[in-house]
Scaffold this motif. Structure first.
Motif, PDB file in Angstrom:
ATOM      1  N   PHE A 148       0.870  -1.140  -0.038  1.00  0.00           N
ATOM      2  CA  PHE A 148       0.041   0.025   0.040  1.00  0.00           C
ATOM      3  C   PHE A 148       0.827   1.178   0.054  1.00  0.00           C
ATOM      4  O   PHE A 148       0.574   2.150  -0.768  1.00  0.00           O
ATOM      5  CB  PHE A 148      -0.910   0.045   1.195  1.00  0.00           C
ATOM      6  N   GLU A 149       2.046   1.209   0.687  1.00  0.00           N
ATOM      7  CA  GLU A 149       2.934   2.356   0.687  1.00  0.00           C
ATOM      8  C   GLU A 149       3.316   2.621  -0.667  1.00  0.00           C
ATOM      9  O   GLU A 149       3.495   3.643  -1.222  1.00  0.00           O
ATOM     10  CB  GLU A 149       3.805   2.044   1.757  1.00  0.00           C
ATOM     11  N   THR A 150       3.712   1.639  -1.332  1.00  0.00           N
ATOM     12  CA  THR A 150       4.242   1.786  -2.708  1.00  0.00           C
ATOM     13  C   THR A 150       3.204   2.123  -3.580  1.00  0.00           C
ATOM     14  O   THR A 150       3.553   3.077  -4.777  1.00  0.00           O
ATOM     15  CB  THR A 150       5.018   0.319  -3.132  1.00  0.00           C
ATOM     16  N   LEU A 151       2.141   1.644  -3.417  1.00  0.00           N
ATOM     17  CA  LEU A 151       1.058   2.054  -4.381  1.00  0.00           C
ATOM     18  C   LEU A 151       0.300   3.740  -4.222  1.00  0.00           C
ATOM     19  O   LEU A 151      -0.266   4.142  -4.857  1.00  0.00           O
ATOM     20  CB  LEU A 151      -0.212   1.097  -4.410  1.00  0.00           C
ATOM     21  N   SER A 152       0.900   4.116  -3.187  1.00  0.00           N
ATOM     22  CA  SER A 152       0.756   5.492  -2.782  1.00  0.00           C
ATOM     23  C   SER A 152       1.839   6.354  -3.047  1.00  0.00           C
ATOM     24  O   SER A 152       2.786   6.049  -3.853  1.00  0.00           O
ATOM     25  CB  SER A 152       0.088   5.625  -1.412  1.00  0.00           C
ATOM     26  N   THR A 153       2.099   7.785  -2.239  1.00  0.00           N
ATOM     27  CA  THR A 153       3.248   8.547  -2.349  1.00  0.00           C
ATOM     28  C   THR A 153       3.491   8.880  -0.881  1.00  0.00           C
ATOM     29  O   THR A 153       2.358   8.929  -0.045  1.00  0.00           O
ATOM     30  CB  THR A 153       2.949   9.525  -3.285  1.00  0.00           C
ATOM     31  N   PRO A 154       4.674   9.248  -0.412  1.00  0.00           N
ATOM     32  CA  PRO A 154       4.853   9.796   0.788  1.00  0.00           C
ATOM     33  C   PRO A 154       4.251  11.026   1.018  1.00  0.00           C
ATOM     34  O   PRO A 154       3.607  11.095   2.134  1.00  0.00           O
ATOM     35  CB  PRO A 154       6.457   9.952   0.856  1.00  0.00           C
ATOM     36  N   GLU A 155       3.901  11.900   0.035  1.00  0.00           N
ATOM     37  CA  GLU A 155       3.226  12.927   0.412  1.00  0.00           C
ATOM     38  C   GLU A 155       1.593  12.700   0.867  1.00  0.00           C
ATOM     39  O   GLU A 155       0.907  13.341   1.633  1.00  0.00           O
ATOM     40  CB  GLU A 155       3.136  14.148  -0.761  1.00  0.00           C
ATOM     41  N   VAL A 156       1.147  11.786  -0.173  1.00  0.00           N
ATOM     42  CA  VAL A 156      -0.438  11.473   0.309  1.00  0.00           C
ATOM     43  C   VAL A 156      -0.498  10.818   1.541  1.00  0.00           C
ATOM     44  O   VAL A 156      -1.445  10.914   2.411  1.00  0.00           O
ATOM     45  CB  VAL A 156      -0.955  10.610  -0.904  1.00  0.00           C
ATOM     46  N   ILE A 157       0.622   9.777   1.785  1.00  0.00           N
ATOM     47  CA  ILE A 157       0.390   9.272   3.015  1.00  0.00           C
ATOM     48  C   ILE A 157       0.405  10.113   4.431  1.00  0.00           C
ATOM     49  O   ILE A 157      -0.459   9.943   5.191  1.00  0.00           O
ATOM     50  CB  ILE A 157       1.846   8.135   3.146  1.00  0.00           C
ATOM     51  N   GLU A 158       1.191  11.113   4.221  1.00  0.00           N
ATOM     52  CA  GLU A 158       1.149  12.240   5.207  1.00  0.00           C
ATOM     53  C   GLU A 158      -0.070  12.833   5.097  1.00  0.00           C
ATOM     54  O   GLU A 158      -0.581  13.259   6.398  1.00  0.00           O
ATOM     55  CB  GLU A 158       2.405  13.079   5.063  1.00  0.00           C
TER      56      GLU A 158
END
Length: 175
Positions: A148-158
């Motif tokens: 799920f982390e790979t399918l998103s982005t660090p910015e969106v996760i934050e």
């Protein structure tokens, strides 16, 4: 707010708490298999994301089967699976609008779950069958959090973190 240590102590010492928690795990795994399977089916069949999500959905269904064995071995009936009482997701479900936001929400949820599963697996006072099932689940859940982390982005996760924290608050958890 309840810490992981407090939660673990409670499910070990309060009669019926472990069984209730196992029932919630079964329901959660069934719901996750359905939701993630629907997300996978919304993507082009040939996309790598489709196949990753389809694999995760299949693993979630496996987890439900393994937890159902724990319940049945304890003489319990399998609970009816509904979205009622899914407190963590209520603050989050209305928020994601993009695929990356959905995956970020999934990443946060899996990371939260890993804390409890690791504590459960490491506790030698718990029944061996429970520790064994959750040790198998742990490996898959680590993959899910990473995927799920790979399918998103660090910015969106934050950006999704405040919604995750609202979900934790709805559950009364401190991680």
């Amino acid at each position: 707010m309840k810490t992981t240590a407090e939660w673990l102590h409670e499910i070990k010492t309060v009669p019926g708490k472990m069984e209730a928690w196992l029932e919630r795990q079964y329901i959660g795994e069934m719901i996750a298999a359905r939701r993630i399977g629907l997300l996978a089916s919304s993507l082009p069949y040939i996309s790598p994301a489709h196949w990753v999500l389809a694999k995760i959905a299949h693993q979630e269904a496996d987890h439900a089967a393994w937890v159902s064995g724990l319940l049945l071995n304890r003489g319990m009936d399998l609970p009816v699976v509904t979205d009622d009482g899914v407190r963590y997701w209520e603050p989050i479900l209305g928020v994601p609008e993009t695929f990356e936001e959905i995956c970020a929400a999934g990443h946060h949820a899996e990371e939260m779950r890993l804390v409890r599963i690791r504590a459960l697996v490491e506790d030698q006072d718990l029944p061996l069958d429970i520790r064994d099932v959750f040790a198998r689940i742990l490996t898959d859940e680590e993959f899910h959090a990473s995927a799920f982390e790979t399918l998103s982005t660090p910015e969106v996760i934050e950006r999704m973190r405040p919604y995750h924290e609202a979900g934790l608050e709805a559950l009364g958890l401190t991680i």
